[in-house]
Design an enzyme around this catalytic site. Structure first.
Site, PDB file in Angstrom:
ATOM      1  N   VAL A  65     -28.454  -6.945  11.148  1.00 42.74           N
ATOM      2  CA  VAL A  65     -27.058  -6.293  11.037  1.00 42.74           C
ATOM      3  C   VAL A  65     -26.552  -7.456  10.069  1.00 42.74           C
ATOM      4  CG1 VAL A  65     -26.852  -5.415  13.461  1.00 42.74           C
ATOM      5  CG2 VAL A  65     -26.172  -7.688  13.140  1.00 42.74           C
ATOM      6  N   SER A 144     -15.875  -9.824  24.405  1.00 42.03           N
ATOM      7  CA  SER A 144     -16.157 -10.734  25.535  1.00 42.03           C
ATOM      8  C   SER A 144     -14.903 -11.465  26.001  1.00 42.03           C
ATOM      9  CB  SER A 144     -16.975 -11.817  25.009  1.00 42.03           C
ATOM     10  OG  SER A 144     -17.267 -13.183  25.769  1.00 42.03           O
ATOM     11  N   TYR A 157     -17.851 -19.323  18.455  1.00 39.21           N
ATOM     12  CA  TYR A 157     -18.226 -18.035  19.259  1.00 39.21           C
ATOM     13  C   TYR A 157     -17.025 -17.367  19.671  1.00 39.21           C
ATOM     14  CZ  TYR A 157     -19.938 -14.987  22.672  1.00 39.21           C
ATOM     15  OH  TYR A 157     -20.119 -13.746  23.614  1.00 39.21           O
ATOM     16  N   PHE A 194     -28.988 -13.952  26.596  1.00 38.57           N
ATOM     17  CA  PHE A 194     -27.724 -14.480  25.816  1.00 38.57           C
ATOM     18  C   PHE A 194     -27.807 -16.148  25.893  1.00 38.57           C
ATOM     19  CE2 PHE A 194     -23.360 -16.674  26.084  1.00 38.57           C
ATOM     20  CZ  PHE A 194     -22.783 -15.977  25.081  1.00 38.57           C
TER      21      PHE A 194
END
Length: 257
Positions: A65, A144, A157, A194
């Site tokens: 991506v 998230s 992140y 993850f």
């Protein structure tokens, strides 16, 4: 609940975890699935399983991506029977490292920013114009709890997931006046690959993240994504925040010994 039968659903990061679980629950609804991921063998295996179990049609896209030209080429060259995408699930994402900001690894930062933000933007940019033109569509972004609350070592992140939250809200505003829906599904702790990815394959360290806790599963998240996608056309679930019962915030977790 509306029927999704024969709708075209594109899922990024479909080869494992939440993306894989989403593919399975949507396959059960009789959709046509476009599955995108880097790992070709896993994509093929998933497509074979879905064909045997549900008899669904799949179209596979092997790509990263982060590669804008690959995304553009993949979407613009879809066969006519696959080009009218009804639901886009921007699931591809990752975390790298848990370093303090001033000690962080720049390649880790770039990978997170390019995947979590830019990859999501590329797919959105190339698919949403068709949704607007056809007067139907739904974009579901996997965010998230990290986009709402920062935590030590989460710095970049958390910033990428805060960007996903802002992009989802901005897209919803930009699409006002169209029937295209936008949803952000923002989980807390989910046991997938993850943490293995975050810790660069260190399984022992990754396993400690979920020690003494019953985390969410990929299937839990897929169930919520599917719920959002099957509401009446006039209903838009803007955002869902979900966490395990053992988690109260990004940093407060109940661990049983």
């Amino acid at each position: 609940m509306i029927s999704l039968k024969n709708q075209i659903v594109l899922i990024t990061g479909a080869s494992s975890g939440i993306g894989n679980a989403c593919a399975r629950i949507f396959a059960g609804a009789g959709v046509k699935l476009i599955l995108a991921a880097r790992r070709w063998e896993r994509l093929q295996q998933l497509a074979d399983e879905l064909s045997r179990e549900f008899g669904v049609e799949t179209h596979l896209l092997q790509l990263d991506v982060r590669d804008r030209h690959a995304v553009e080429s993949a979407i613009t060259s879809l066969p006519p029977a696959w080009s009218a995408i009804d639901i886009l699930i921007n699931n591809a994402g990752l975390s790298r490292g848990l370093d303090k900001l001033h000690e962080g690894e720049l390649p880790d930062w770039e990978e997170m920013i390019d995947t979590n933000i830019k990859g999501l933007l590329y797919f959105t940019r190339y698919i949403v114009p068709g949704m607007v033109e056809r007067d139907r569509g739904h974009v579901i972004n996997l965010g998230s709890i990290a986009g709402h609350q920062t935590y030590p070592g989460g710095n970049v992140y958390c910033a990428t997931k805060a960007a996903v939250k802002a992009i989802s809200e901005g897209l919803k505003q930009d699409l006002l006046g169209t029937p295209v829906r936008v949803t952000s599904v923002d989980p807390g702790m989910v046991e997938t690959e993850f943490s293995q990815v975050r810790f660069h394959g260190d399984r022992e360290r990754a396993n400690k993240v979920y020690q003494g806790v019953q985390p969410l599963t990929p299937e839990d998240i897929a169930d919520v994504v599917f719920f959002c996608a099957t509401r009446s056309p006039h209903v838009n679930i803007n955002q869902v925040i979900l966490m395990p019962v053992d988690q109260a915030s990004a940093t407060l977790v109940n661990r049983r010994q």
